[in-house]
Scaffold this motif. Sequence first.
Motif, mmCIF file in Angstrom:
data_model
loop_
_atom_site.group_PDB
_atom_site.id
_atom_site.type_symbol
_atom_site.label_atom_id
_atom_site.label_comp_id
_atom_site.label_asym_id
_atom_site.label_seq_id
_atom_site.Cartn_x
_atom_site.Cartn_y
_atom_site.Cartn_z
ATOM 1 N N ILE A 195 1.468 7.171 -6.570
ATOM 2 C CA ILE A 195 0.214 7.879 -6.888
ATOM 3 C C ILE A 195 0.574 9.481 -6.673
ATOM 4 O O ILE A 195 0.024 10.338 -7.463
ATOM 5 C CB ILE A 195 -1.041 7.359 -6.307
ATOM 6 C CG1 ILE A 195 -1.321 5.865 -6.883
ATOM 7 C CG2 ILE A 195 -2.190 8.196 -6.526
ATOM 8 C CD1 ILE A 195 -2.551 5.302 -6.099
ATOM 9 N N ASN A 196 0.977 9.564 -5.452
ATOM 10 C CA ASN A 196 1.565 11.130 -5.145
ATOM 11 C C ASN A 196 2.326 11.583 -6.015
ATOM 12 O O ASN A 196 2.103 12.910 -6.348
ATOM 13 C CB ASN A 196 2.119 10.951 -3.784
ATOM 14 C CG ASN A 196 0.960 11.207 -2.506
ATOM 15 O OD1 ASN A 196 -0.136 11.783 -2.889
ATOM 16 N ND2 ASN A 196 1.398 10.793 -1.556
ATOM 17 N N THR A 197 3.163 10.798 -6.609
ATOM 18 C CA THR A 197 4.046 11.415 -7.688
ATOM 19 C C THR A 197 3.585 11.651 -9.218
ATOM 20 O O THR A 197 3.603 12.561 -9.908
ATOM 21 C CB THR A 197 5.264 10.210 -7.851
ATOM 22 O OG1 THR A 197 5.916 10.044 -6.457
ATOM 23 C CG2 THR A 197 6.473 11.005 -8.694
ATOM 24 N N GLN A 234 0.940 -1.298 -0.026
ATOM 25 C CA GLN A 234 -0.067 0.040 0.081
ATOM 26 C C GLN A 234 0.916 1.394 -0.131
ATOM 27 O O GLN A 234 0.699 2.266 -0.870
ATOM 28 C CB GLN A 234 -0.715 -0.120 1.287
ATOM 29 C CG GLN A 234 -1.902 -1.092 1.353
ATOM 30 C CD GLN A 234 -2.652 -0.773 2.622
ATOM 31 O OE1 GLN A 234 -2.686 0.198 3.245
ATOM 32 N NE2 GLN A 234 -3.363 -2.122 2.958
ATOM 33 N N LYS A 235 1.833 1.336 0.733
ATOM 34 C CA LYS A 235 2.714 2.478 0.955
ATOM 35 C C LYS A 235 3.619 2.770 -0.046
ATOM 36 O O LYS A 235 3.452 3.965 -0.744
ATOM 37 C CB LYS A 235 3.589 2.142 1.996
ATOM 38 C CG LYS A 235 4.607 3.531 2.462
ATOM 39 C CD LYS A 235 5.683 3.125 3.599
ATOM 40 C CE LYS A 235 6.576 4.353 3.995
ATOM 41 N NZ LYS A 235 7.473 3.951 5.090
ATOM 42 N N ILE A 236 3.960 1.638 -0.829
ATOM 43 C CA ILE A 236 4.677 2.199 -2.069
ATOM 44 C C ILE A 236 3.651 2.614 -3.290
ATOM 45 O O ILE A 236 4.164 3.403 -3.997
ATOM 46 C CB ILE A 236 5.569 0.795 -2.501
ATOM 47 C CG1 ILE A 236 6.536 0.351 -1.641
ATOM 48 C CG2 ILE A 236 6.095 0.811 -3.806
ATOM 49 C CD1 ILE A 236 7.152 -1.097 -1.844
ATOM 50 N N LEU A 241 -4.313 4.007 -14.346
ATOM 51 C CA LEU A 241 -3.630 2.951 -13.778
ATOM 52 C C LEU A 241 -2.262 2.349 -14.650
ATOM 53 O O LEU A 241 -1.646 1.954 -13.882
ATOM 54 C CB LEU A 241 -4.861 1.967 -13.864
ATOM 55 C CG LEU A 241 -6.106 2.061 -13.077
ATOM 56 C CD1 LEU A 241 -6.936 0.916 -13.046
ATOM 57 C CD2 LEU A 241 -5.465 2.166 -11.404
ATOM 58 N N LYS A 242 -2.328 2.321 -15.969
ATOM 59 C CA LYS A 242 -1.279 1.934 -16.567
ATOM 60 C C LYS A 242 0.022 2.722 -16.262
ATOM 61 O O LYS A 242 1.342 2.206 -15.973
ATOM 62 C CB LYS A 242 -1.376 2.226 -18.163
ATOM 63 C CG LYS A 242 -0.391 1.496 -19.026
ATOM 64 C CD LYS A 242 -0.505 1.630 -20.485
ATOM 65 C CE LYS A 242 0.547 0.966 -21.250
ATOM 66 N NZ LYS A 242 0.321 1.161 -22.838
ATOM 67 N N LEU A 243 -0.168 4.199 -16.270
ATOM 68 C CA LEU A 243 0.987 4.856 -15.962
ATOM 69 C C LEU A 243 1.494 4.628 -14.456
ATOM 70 O O LEU A 243 2.908 4.365 -14.115
ATOM 71 C CB LEU A 243 0.855 6.440 -15.897
ATOM 72 C CG LEU A 243 1.963 7.526 -15.489
ATOM 73 C CD1 LEU A 243 3.024 7.203 -16.425
ATOM 74 C CD2 LEU A 243 1.127 8.944 -15.468
ATOM 75 N N ILE A 244 0.440 4.346 -13.387
ATOM 76 C CA ILE A 244 1.082 3.837 -11.995
ATOM 77 C C ILE A 244 1.879 2.926 -12.025
ATOM 78 O O ILE A 244 3.038 2.639 -11.397
ATOM 79 C CB ILE A 244 -0.098 3.806 -11.135
ATOM 80 C CG1 ILE A 244 -0.952 5.159 -10.937
ATOM 81 C CG2 ILE A 244 0.205 3.360 -9.757
ATOM 82 C CD1 ILE A 244 -2.179 5.208 -10.386
#
Length: 711
Positions: A670-672, A663-665, A678-681
């Motif tokens: 997503i913050n970045t 979750q943290k990673i 979703l694909k970019l993440i």
Amino acid sequence: MSNLETALKQYFGYETFRPGQKEIITAILEDQEDVLAVMPTGGGKSLCYQLPALLKPGLAVVVSPLIALMQDQVESLENNGIPATFLNSSLTAEEARSRRIAILQGKIKLLYLAPEKLANAGAKKFLQSVQHKQGLSLFAIDEAHCISEWGHDFRPEYRQLQALRSQFPQVPMIALTATATERVRNDIVNQLKLKPPKIQITSFNRPNLYYEVQPKQRQHYNQLFKFISRQNGSGIIYCLSRRRVEEIAFRLKKDGIAALPYHAGMSDGNRSDYQNRFLRDDVQVMVATIAFGMGIDKPDIRFVVHYDLPRNLENYYQEAGRAGRDNEPAHCLLLFGRKDIHTIEYLIQQKEDEKSQRLARQQMRKMIDYAEGTDCRRTIQLSYFGEHFSGNCGNCDNCLNPKPIEDWTVEAQKFLSCIARCRERFGMTHIINILRGSKNKKIEQNGHHLLSTYGIGKDQSVDAWKNLARSLLHQGLMTETSDGYRVLRLNQRSWEILRQKRTVYVAVPQKSSQKQHRYQHLDIETQQLLVQLRKTRKQLADAQFTAPYMIFPDATLREMAKFKPKTLDQLEHFSGVTEHKLHQYGKAFISDIQAFLQEKKLPTPVPSNTKMKTLSLIQQGLSIEEIAKERGLRTTTIINHIAELIEMNQPIELEKFVPKDEQKIIWETINTVGDTSLKLIKETLEEDYPYQAIKLVRAWWRREQNQASSI
């Protein structure tokens, strides 16, 4: 959803069966088999004959030992719109005649009778008439352990039930009980002349019950009062004597806790009145002897306290098991004081038969072993019924406040070796005396002071050896006879220890601060709404002279308070809501919820009906794959449901689906890069995380952003 599940929802408001229920019902409906069902209190025994009774043609006859239990069951069925009745001595002649006519006309599906009633020639003749006109669908023998003299509550009148088989040989029979050792089970089958029955034994484990033993303090009433002051909901306090019952009930009432006494010395009228007041939540606490309990079908008892040591482990399991029958969390507390042992010893001495005294003392010692035991409480309880439990239940004082686990293999070898050298003819105390080099005359008379094991255990205290011996028994590493003498015996596992093929680990007592059991807590606003819903339930129940839990159980009210349905269509899908109850009570509760939301000006969570079904299955602990299979949907559809539910701020624990470190990673990524693609993440993440995890964490991220922007 199969036909059985459809009927379950229609008549009882539940979408899934509890363990063992479907197998029993199928055996009765499809295979026309006799059944012996051993299911724990709260396991749903009554539904195992009630649902087949509704689906089979004819009348089902239920044998029940107590008038109060019959009345409670019939009232509960009628609240679900199910035609049921009873015939017993509480009815006038005209009332009984009217009910018999309704039965003969086929208007009734379940008839409750006492075992004494069935022995009556008139009752037998009446049932033959019913068989001729409408047909008999089945016989259900509740509390079937009462038929066995080896059971904990033998009742001679139950022996007369064996005549049912010869009178109605083709009618299927189901015998049900919450507790039965193998000896009792065999006796039930033989006494009732069951045709080779399907035997369904569900685990005796009650995972929702928290078991705790506290040493009884000098000011034990104050200890009890502090405990009750912290509890919510109804509770029972069991005492050994009538005098103690009256005393505790009086003091609690004086200290502001609504409590009533109950014991066999009271008049029938008083007992009936007090019981009804307890069932209807007019009082919080019933202080009682063991005379109170079997006829109680109240599912929402939140705590049971044993103020005195019970006589045996079977009684304790039954009495403590009256808590949490709705499968919601409940607390079972035993206050243990050594003085209680003298009281039980006195009661045992009143038995005329020497064999009965000997067996009763053995049962008492097993109860003391439980109270003083350092192993998982469930391991000790379940081993008594022949069920293996690996320990670490996470819901008892010994597991939540664990004692240090130590390797006691060497000491176990000494102990078991001593048993072998004594030719497996002596009990725990004698073996310990040998190991500690006692000068006891019995040791010298038997020549045991000459054994190689004599005195090799002086380095350990008597209590330490007792703790080891209890642990060996609880873990099944040795056995003892059941004839009242409690002679220790070796088994295959014992020899594995002696041959150094098995290691023995023992929990060793130490002084430590008690950890408090933590229940699942609701947020403040949900608790406030729950209070209002309970008030409405009580008002509806009082208007109908019934118990509140018969309107809706606690679990259903808790779901309403959490999910806040705004319409009857949404409420319809909640567990425990039948079509009959929806139309009878639904508007009152929906009105409460709408008023609450308006008053608090809270955003109204309105998941669609299909998402509500998914949410309900998540709350039951099912995985994504299991939910998809249950609902006949694709896993991607279920994942979308969960993501939308998370964004709608519904109570979903993300950890069930995505580990915290992942979750943290994903969150930081997503913050970045933002939440648009979703694909970019996925491509930005260094490791190959599944889309499922990314989608669910993104939903959580969006929810947090929305909440932050609204502040």
